[in-house]
Design an enzyme around this catalytic site. Structure first.
Site, PDB file in Angstrom:
ATOM      1  N   ARG A 121       9.945  55.592  13.534  1.00 51.20           N
ATOM      2  CA  ARG A 121      10.127  54.369  12.712  1.00 51.20           C
ATOM      3  C   ARG A 121      11.153  54.572  11.591  1.00 51.20           C
ATOM      4  O   ARG A 121      11.148  53.854  10.595  1.00 51.20           O
ATOM      5  CB  ARG A 121       8.808  53.884  12.111  1.00 51.20           C
ATOM      6  CG  ARG A 121       7.770  53.544  13.148  1.00 51.20           C
ATOM      7  CD  ARG A 121       6.634  52.766  12.538  1.00 51.20           C
ATOM      8  NE  ARG A 121       5.600  52.523  13.519  1.00 51.20           N
ATOM      9  CZ  ARG A 121       4.598  53.351  13.771  1.00 51.20           C
ATOM     10  NH1 ARG A 121       4.478  54.456  13.097  1.00 51.20           N
ATOM     11  NH2 ARG A 121       3.715  53.060  14.695  1.00 51.20           N
ATOM     12  N   LYS A 227      34.491  46.434   1.854  1.00 53.08           N
ATOM     13  CA  LYS A 227      33.392  46.250   2.812  1.00 53.08           C
ATOM     14  C   LYS A 227      32.045  46.315   2.087  1.00 53.08           C
ATOM     15  O   LYS A 227      31.145  45.512   2.345  1.00 53.08           O
ATOM     16  CB  LYS A 227      33.462  47.275   3.954  1.00 53.08           C
ATOM     17  CG  LYS A 227      32.258  47.127   4.872  1.00 53.08           C
ATOM     18  CD  LYS A 227      32.489  47.357   6.323  1.00 53.08           C
ATOM     19  CE  LYS A 227      31.214  46.957   7.088  1.00 53.08           C
ATOM     20  NZ  LYS A 227      31.182  47.401   8.451  1.00 53.08           N
ATOM     21  N   ASN A 245      34.851  39.739  10.848  1.00 57.14           N
ATOM     22  CA  ASN A 245      35.213  39.533  12.257  1.00 57.14           C
ATOM     23  C   ASN A 245      36.595  38.906  12.409  1.00 57.14           C
ATOM     24  O   ASN A 245      36.960  38.487  13.510  1.00 57.14           O
ATOM     25  CB  ASN A 245      34.171  38.644  12.954  1.00 57.14           C
ATOM     26  CG  ASN A 245      32.845  39.371  13.098  1.00 57.14           C
ATOM     27  OD1 ASN A 245      32.827  40.566  13.400  1.00 57.14           O
ATOM     28  ND2 ASN A 245      31.751  38.670  12.841  1.00 57.14           N
ATOM     29  N   HIS A 248      38.701  39.263  15.557  1.00 55.87           N
ATOM     30  CA  HIS A 248      37.838  39.837  16.584  1.00 55.87           C
ATOM     31  C   HIS A 248      37.468  38.845  17.689  1.00 55.87           C
ATOM     32  O   HIS A 248      37.122  39.275  18.789  1.00 55.87           O
ATOM     33  CB  HIS A 248      36.572  40.429  15.953  1.00 55.87           C
ATOM     34  CG  HIS A 248      36.828  41.741  15.267  1.00 55.87           C
ATOM     35  ND1 HIS A 248      37.702  41.871  14.204  1.00 55.87           N
ATOM     36  CD2 HIS A 248      36.351  42.990  15.493  1.00 55.87           C
ATOM     37  CE1 HIS A 248      37.730  43.134  13.816  1.00 55.87           C
ATOM     38  NE2 HIS A 248      36.913  43.839  14.584  1.00 55.87           N
ATOM     39  N   HIS A 252      38.310  40.623  20.961  1.00 53.11           N
ATOM     40  CA  HIS A 252      37.330  41.104  21.947  1.00 53.11           C
ATOM     41  C   HIS A 252      37.678  40.625  23.347  1.00 53.11           C
ATOM     42  O   HIS A 252      37.542  41.374  24.322  1.00 53.11           O
ATOM     43  CB  HIS A 252      35.920  40.608  21.589  1.00 53.11           C
ATOM     44  CG  HIS A 252      35.275  41.417  20.503  1.00 53.11           C
ATOM     45  ND1 HIS A 252      34.344  40.885  19.639  1.00 53.11           N
ATOM     46  CD2 HIS A 252      35.423  42.711  20.149  1.00 53.11           C
ATOM     47  CE1 HIS A 252      33.964  41.823  18.796  1.00 53.11           C
ATOM     48  NE2 HIS A 252      34.603  42.941  19.073  1.00 53.11           N
ATOM     49  N   HIS A 264      40.688  48.942  20.813  1.00 53.85           N
ATOM     50  CA  HIS A 264      40.092  47.894  19.986  1.00 53.85           C
ATOM     51  C   HIS A 264      41.051  47.448  18.874  1.00 53.85           C
ATOM     52  O   HIS A 264      41.271  46.260  18.668  1.00 53.85           O
ATOM     53  CB  HIS A 264      38.781  48.427  19.403  1.00 53.85           C
ATOM     54  CG  HIS A 264      38.081  47.463  18.507  1.00 53.85           C
ATOM     55  ND1 HIS A 264      37.449  46.348  18.978  1.00 53.85           N
ATOM     56  CD2 HIS A 264      37.916  47.447  17.162  1.00 53.85           C
ATOM     57  CE1 HIS A 264      36.913  45.682  17.976  1.00 53.85           C
ATOM     58  NE2 HIS A 264      37.191  46.322  16.848  1.00 53.85           N
TER      59      HIS A 264
HETATM   60  P1  NAD Z   1      35.049  57.024  18.683  1.00 57.90           P
HETATM   61  O1  NAD Z   1      33.813  57.298  17.955  1.00 57.90           O
HETATM   62  O2  NAD Z   1      34.965  56.904  20.167  1.00 57.90           O
HETATM   63  O3  NAD Z   1      36.123  58.137  18.310  1.00 57.90           O
HETATM   64  C1  NAD Z   1      37.378  58.107  18.943  1.00 57.90           C
HETATM   65  C2  NAD Z   1      37.746  59.468  19.516  1.00 57.90           C
HETATM   66  O4  NAD Z   1      38.151  60.321  18.452  1.00 57.90           O
HETATM   67  C3  NAD Z   1      36.614  60.201  20.227  1.00 57.90           C
HETATM   68  O5  NAD Z   1      37.118  60.827  21.371  1.00 57.90           O
HETATM   69  C4  NAD Z   1      36.184  61.259  19.217  1.00 57.90           C
HETATM   70  O6  NAD Z   1      35.657  62.409  19.854  1.00 57.90           O
HETATM   71  C5  NAD Z   1      37.484  61.573  18.537  1.00 57.90           C
HETATM   72  N1  NAD Z   1      37.381  62.048  17.144  1.00 57.90           N
HETATM   73  C6  NAD Z   1      36.524  61.648  16.201  1.00 57.90           C
HETATM   74  N2  NAD Z   1      36.839  62.202  15.018  1.00 57.90           N
HETATM   75  C7  NAD Z   1      37.896  63.016  15.258  1.00 57.90           C
HETATM   76  C8  NAD Z   1      38.703  63.849  14.432  1.00 57.90           C
HETATM   77  N3  NAD Z   1      38.490  63.926  13.118  1.00 57.90           N
HETATM   78  N4  NAD Z   1      39.712  64.532  14.984  1.00 57.90           N
HETATM   79  C9  NAD Z   1      39.970  64.402  16.336  1.00 57.90           C
HETATM   80  N5  NAD Z   1      39.267  63.614  17.164  1.00 57.90           N
HETATM   81  C10 NAD Z   1      38.250  62.923  16.617  1.00 57.90           C
HETATM   82  O7  NAD Z   1      35.764  55.677  18.199  1.00 57.90           O
HETATM   83  P2  NAD Z   1      35.807  54.905  16.801  1.00 57.90           P
HETATM   84  O8  NAD Z   1      37.014  54.066  16.889  1.00 57.90           O
HETATM   85  O9  NAD Z   1      35.626  55.808  15.647  1.00 57.90           O
HETATM   86  O10 NAD Z   1      34.517  53.971  16.873  1.00 57.90           O
HETATM   87  C11 NAD Z   1      34.397  52.933  17.805  1.00 57.90           C
HETATM   88  C12 NAD Z   1      32.956  52.474  17.831  1.00 57.90           C
HETATM   89  O11 NAD Z   1      32.610  51.973  16.545  1.00 57.90           O
HETATM   90  C13 NAD Z   1      32.680  51.354  18.830  1.00 57.90           C
HETATM   91  O12 NAD Z   1      31.540  51.683  19.583  1.00 57.90           O
HETATM   92  C14 NAD Z   1      32.389  50.154  17.949  1.00 57.90           C
HETATM   93  O13 NAD Z   1      31.477  49.255  18.529  1.00 57.90           O
HETATM   94  C15 NAD Z   1      31.826  50.804  16.717  1.00 57.90           C
HETATM   95  N6  NAD Z   1      31.927  50.013  15.482  1.00 57.90           N
HETATM   96  C16 NAD Z   1      30.804  49.823  14.757  1.00 57.90           C
HETATM   97  C17 NAD Z   1      30.847  49.105  13.577  1.00 57.90           C
HETATM   98  C18 NAD Z   1      29.610  48.953  12.736  1.00 57.90           C
HETATM   99  O14 NAD Z   1      29.632  48.208  11.757  1.00 57.90           O
HETATM  100  N7  NAD Z   1      28.565  49.668  13.042  1.00 57.90           N
HETATM  101  C19 NAD Z   1      32.062  48.577  13.116  1.00 57.90           C
HETATM  102  C20 NAD Z   1      33.207  48.795  13.886  1.00 57.90           C
HETATM  103  C21 NAD Z   1      33.127  49.515  15.067  1.00 57.90           C
HETATM  104  N1  GLY Z   2      32.270  45.515  11.550  1.00 63.87           N
HETATM  105  C1  GLY Z   2      31.710  44.301  11.045  1.00 63.87           C
HETATM  106  C2  GLY Z   2      30.540  44.494  10.133  1.00 63.87           C
HETATM  107  O1  GLY Z   2      30.166  45.575   9.796  1.00 63.87           O
HETATM  108  O2  GLY Z   2      29.931  43.541   9.742  1.00 63.87           O
END
Ligand code: NAD
Ligand code: GLY
Length: 359
Positions: A121, A227, A245, A248, A252, A264
């Site tokens: 939880r 943010k 968004n 987006h 998307h 993305h």
């Molecule tokens: P990711 O986590 O896939 O990382 C991209 C690549 O970079 C991966 O291969 C990773 O292994 C590598 N990597 C990470 N840090 C590194 C470093 N310092 N040096 C070298 N390589 C490194 O991609 P991302 O763009 O960070 O995240 C995308 C995800 O985030 C999506 O799933 C998306 O839905 C999510 N997201 C969430 C929110 C939220 O508010 N929670 C907001 C935006 C995006």
């Molecule tokens: N990435 C959009 C949010 O965090 O609300």
């Protein structure tokens, strides 16, 4: 090191931004009401780069550390991987007070965040983002989720971390394409909320692309500040938070139609241009601001034009997007650089016209 606070009452937390921070996290967690164990969840790429320094710092502070690895990639944001991590946490005898450290990009932040939110939880979550996107966006605000079937982020929970630590040094190893990916969200955040930060980006984009530490520190700090301020006002995205968004809705759809060949950030960059064009067609946004937006997106090495793809398919994909409800399209529009708003009143014909008539 700079600190920001996300003020959410009893769930408030700090964002720490700077260099050389990974090694210090252990000391910062010591003395809190945590158990003697700590769990790092990371992916195999980030593990090889940064797990050791984080682990050593935690161990020196007295924590008994377990590292759990998953392969890199969006596919890991699944209930199946979450299930495996629950098994691993049980095997490691993780307790309710055992901190889980999400070390990696947004995939790890969302996945480990979801696991931390649901295991027993809820166990304490520390976000340690290592991509620019994760440092400025996904680690802040408490959105955690996994994907299910064809749907992204469809199973999840709002769960705020206890702390976010953005170590700028980790960005040095980030591939260029991932840096640009994060810069799309940085530009978006400035464009919706802060004109002077937008101007800072315009002037300093080249330095950011060259991994200039003090510029990147400002970029992360200022984007995180915006943010955080939005999340403080609307934690559960009832209203204002929706402006994040921007770009987006179309983004998307473009990402999906490209079969995820477009990153993305690239899709969001095109989506931002599309939303600006729609704002201009509605005579809300001045042409001068579209030019400024286009210039900054180009400087970041991101696309500003629709790629050669089936625009009807993009339009169709948008119909399935969760932002389309009751025949109305929810869109974030710009009044000017730094001033965005959400509209539920967009004429779908105008969106189709901009898309189909583009390029
Ligand atoms: P990711 O986590 O896939 O990382 C991209 C690549 O970079 C991966 O291969 C990773 O292994 C590598 N990597 C990470 N840090 C590194 C470093 N310092 N040096 C070298 N390589 C490194 O991609 P991302 O763009 O960070 O995240 C995308 C995800 O985030 C999506 O799933 C998306 O839905 C999510 N997201 C969430 C929110 C939220 O508010 N929670 C907001 C935006 C995006
Ligand atoms: N990435 C959009 C949010 O965090 O609300």
């Amino acid at each position: 090191m700079k600190k920001l606070k996300v003020e959410l009452g009893t769930c408030s937390y700090e964002i720490r931004v700077g260099t050389g921070l990974l090694a210090r996290i252990g000391l910062w967690l010591k003395g809190r009401d945590f158990s003697g164990k700590a769990v790092i969840i990371t992916d195999t790429i980030v593990e090889g780069l940064y797990a050791e320094v984080l682990e050593r710092g935690l161990a020196n502070a007295g924590f008994d550390v377990t590292i759990l690895e998953v392969p890199p990639g969006e596919e890991q944001k699944s209930l199946e991987t979450a299930g495996r991590l629950y098994d691993d946490l049980t095997e490691a005898y993780a307790e309710r007070t055992t901190p889980v450290l999400a070390l990696g990009g947004g995939v790890i932040g969302d996945l480990a965040g979801f696991v931390a939110a649901t295991y027993m939880r809820g166990v304490p979550l520390i976000q340690v983002p290592t991509t620019l996107l994760a440092q400025v966006d996904s680690s802040i605000g408490g959105k955690t989720a996994v994907d299910h079937g064809q749907l992204k982020n469809i199973i999840g929970v709002f769960y705020q971390p206890k702390m976010v630590v953005a170590d700028i040094d980790t960005l040095k190893t980030l591939p260029e394409i991932e840096l640009a990916n994060g810069l799309a969200e940085v530009i978006k955040t400035a464009a919706i909320r802060n004109k002077s930060f937008f101007n800072f980006l315009d002037i300093n984009m080249n330095k950011a692309l060259q991994y200039h530490p003090s510029v990147l520190e400002t970029v992360v700090l200022e984007t995180a500040r915006i943010k955080a301020e939005i999340v403080e006002k609307d934690e559960k995205e009832v209203g204002l938070r929706g402006i994040l968004n921007y770009g987006h809705t179309i983004g998307h759809a473009i990402e999906a139609v490209s079969d995820y060949e477009l990153k993305h950030g690239q899709a969001v960059a095109i989506g931002m241009m599309a939303a600006a064009k729609i704002s201009s067609r509605m005579e809300i946004l001045d042409e001068v601001d579209i030019v400024k937006l286009e210039r900054i997106i180009e400087k970041a090495g991101l696309p500003t034009e629709m790629p050669d793809m089936d625009k009807e398919a993009v339009w169709q994909a948008m119909q399935h997007d969760k932002k389309v409800a009751q025949d109305r399209i929810r869109f974030v529009l710009l009044r000017s650089i730094g001033n965005a708003f959400i509209s539920d009143e967009i004429d779908p014909a105008l969106v189709e016209e901009v898309l189909v008539g583009w390029g």
